[in-house]
Design an enzyme around this catalytic site. Structure first.
Site, PDB file in Angstrom:
ATOM      1  N   ASP A  33      36.024  43.189  38.899  1.00 14.76           N
ATOM      2  CA  ASP A  33      35.537  41.912  39.420  1.00 14.76           C
ATOM      3  C   ASP A  33      34.111  41.671  38.904  1.00 14.76           C
ATOM      4  O   ASP A  33      33.284  42.574  38.886  1.00 14.76           O
ATOM      5  CB  ASP A  33      35.548  41.937  40.958  1.00 14.76           C
ATOM      6  CG  ASP A  33      35.416  40.546  41.543  1.00 14.76           C
ATOM      7  OD1 ASP A  33      36.390  40.060  42.154  1.00 14.76           O
ATOM      8  OD2 ASP A  33      34.332  39.915  41.384  1.00 14.76           O
ATOM      9  N   ILE A  34      33.851  40.428  38.494  1.00 16.52           N
ATOM     10  CA  ILE A  34      32.556  40.078  37.903  1.00 16.52           C
ATOM     11  C   ILE A  34      31.431  40.136  38.941  1.00 16.52           C
ATOM     12  O   ILE A  34      30.270  40.364  38.592  1.00 16.52           O
ATOM     13  CB  ILE A  34      32.647  38.700  37.198  1.00 16.52           C
ATOM     14  CG1 ILE A  34      31.605  38.556  36.111  1.00 16.52           C
ATOM     15  CG2 ILE A  34      32.594  37.552  38.178  1.00 16.52           C
ATOM     16  CD1 ILE A  34      31.895  37.424  35.125  1.00 16.52           C
ATOM     17  N   ASN A  94      43.625  37.142  49.100  1.00 13.16           N
ATOM     18  CA  ASN A  94      43.191  35.891  49.734  1.00 13.16           C
ATOM     19  C   ASN A  94      44.169  34.790  49.338  1.00 13.16           C
ATOM     20  O   ASN A  94      44.540  34.680  48.161  1.00 13.16           O
ATOM     21  CB  ASN A  94      41.776  35.530  49.270  1.00 13.16           C
ATOM     22  CG  ASN A  94      40.749  36.563  49.695  1.00 13.16           C
ATOM     23  OD1 ASN A  94      40.827  37.106  50.799  1.00 13.16           O
ATOM     24  ND2 ASN A  94      39.799  36.852  48.832  1.00 13.16           N
ATOM     25  N   GLU A 102      39.558  31.722  45.712  1.00 15.86           N
ATOM     26  CA  GLU A 102      38.764  30.910  44.791  1.00 15.86           C
ATOM     27  C   GLU A 102      39.472  30.705  43.458  1.00 15.86           C
ATOM     28  O   GLU A 102      39.303  29.670  42.819  1.00 15.86           O
ATOM     29  CB  GLU A 102      37.403  31.572  44.542  1.00 15.86           C
ATOM     30  CG  GLU A 102      36.486  31.464  45.751  1.00 15.86           C
ATOM     31  CD  GLU A 102      35.223  32.307  45.606  1.00 15.86           C
ATOM     32  OE1 GLU A 102      34.994  32.881  44.520  1.00 15.86           O
ATOM     33  OE2 GLU A 102      34.480  32.394  46.603  1.00 15.86           O
ATOM     34  N   VAL A 103      40.239  31.689  43.046  1.00 22.80           N
ATOM     35  CA  VAL A 103      40.961  31.587  41.769  1.00 22.80           C
ATOM     36  C   VAL A 103      42.451  31.510  42.088  1.00 22.80           C
ATOM     37  O   VAL A 103      43.014  32.433  42.704  1.00 22.80           O
ATOM     38  CB  VAL A 103      40.651  32.784  40.848  1.00 22.80           C
ATOM     39  CG1 VAL A 103      41.431  32.667  39.546  1.00 22.80           C
ATOM     40  CG2 VAL A 103      39.153  32.866  40.561  1.00 22.80           C
ATOM     41  N   HIS A 107      46.266  37.473  42.886  1.00 18.30           N
ATOM     42  CA  HIS A 107      45.557  38.717  42.548  1.00 18.30           C
ATOM     43  C   HIS A 107      45.325  39.535  43.802  1.00 18.30           C
ATOM     44  O   HIS A 107      45.114  38.993  44.883  1.00 18.30           O
ATOM     45  CB  HIS A 107      44.230  38.434  41.843  1.00 18.30           C
ATOM     46  CG  HIS A 107      43.310  37.512  42.602  1.00 18.30           C
ATOM     47  ND1 HIS A 107      43.454  36.146  42.564  1.00 18.30           N
ATOM     48  CD2 HIS A 107      42.257  37.754  43.407  1.00 18.30           C
ATOM     49  CE1 HIS A 107      42.518  35.583  43.309  1.00 18.30           C
ATOM     50  NE2 HIS A 107      41.777  36.538  43.849  1.00 18.30           N
ATOM     51  N   HIS A 109      42.751  42.347  45.383  1.00 20.06           N
ATOM     52  CA  HIS A 109      41.465  43.044  45.255  1.00 20.06           C
ATOM     53  C   HIS A 109      41.676  44.495  45.656  1.00 20.06           C
ATOM     54  O   HIS A 109      42.313  44.769  46.691  1.00 20.06           O
ATOM     55  CB  HIS A 109      40.431  42.436  46.215  1.00 20.06           C
ATOM     56  CG  HIS A 109      40.070  41.019  45.952  1.00 20.06           C
ATOM     57  ND1 HIS A 109      38.857  40.649  45.402  1.00 20.06           N
ATOM     58  CD2 HIS A 109      40.739  39.861  46.192  1.00 20.06           C
ATOM     59  CE1 HIS A 109      38.795  39.329  45.317  1.00 20.06           C
ATOM     60  NE2 HIS A 109      39.930  38.823  45.785  1.00 20.06           N
TER      61      HIS A 109
END
Ligand code: 5GP
Ligand code: ZN
Length: 121
Positions: A33-34, A94, A102-103, A107, A109
């Site tokens: 993760d960025i 999420n 948000e994306v 995905h 985490h």
């Protein structure tokens, strides 16, 4: 394999946007993760574009199952698996604005490491 040309994670899966990969195979890519919330913070994505967990149906059960097994395998590989005592990691998906997504490409985490962690969403 469905692919959304406007999707950030489809671009990351295709290698069109750089990421620090920790795993890739025919079906999944995992990368750091960025904005890590903890020492270990990896995102596991299917190459197939699925916007949210709410878009999944029975036919996605094999993909979702494999994704969870991959999370567990990567946790082991990254040295954060639950092996007793105080060890272990967190897995978060999420979903939608209500879930802080948000994306809009499915995905999971994988988060672990010493507390405190950064707040997510
Ligand atoms: P969400 O809130 O959708 O569950 O999580 C999206 C995650 O993607 C966030 O933790 C965010 O830091 C991460 N992220 C957003 N853009 C990028 C990017 O370009 N590269 C990487 N590696 N992570 C990203
Ligand atoms: Zn996508």
């Amino acid at each position: 394999m469905s692919h959304d040309p406007n999707c950030l994670f489809c671009k990351i899966a295709a290698g069109d946007i750089p990421s620090t990969r920790v795993h890739e195979d025919d079906e999944f890519v995992a990368f750091k993760d960025i904005h890590p919330a903890a020492e270990t913070h990896v995102l596991v994505i299917p190459r197939k574009h699925i916007a949210t967990l709410s878009d999944c149906s029975e036919s996605d059960a094999p993909l979702l199952g494999k994704m969870m097994i991959l999370v567990a395998r990567l946790a082991k590989q990254l040295g954060v698996a639950y092996t007793g005592g105080e060890t272990g990691f967190r897995t978060v998906i999420n979903t939608g604005p209500g879930g802080g997504q948000e994306v809009y490409h499915l995905h999971a985490h994988l988060i672990a490491g010493p507390r405190p962690w950064q707040r997510m969403g």
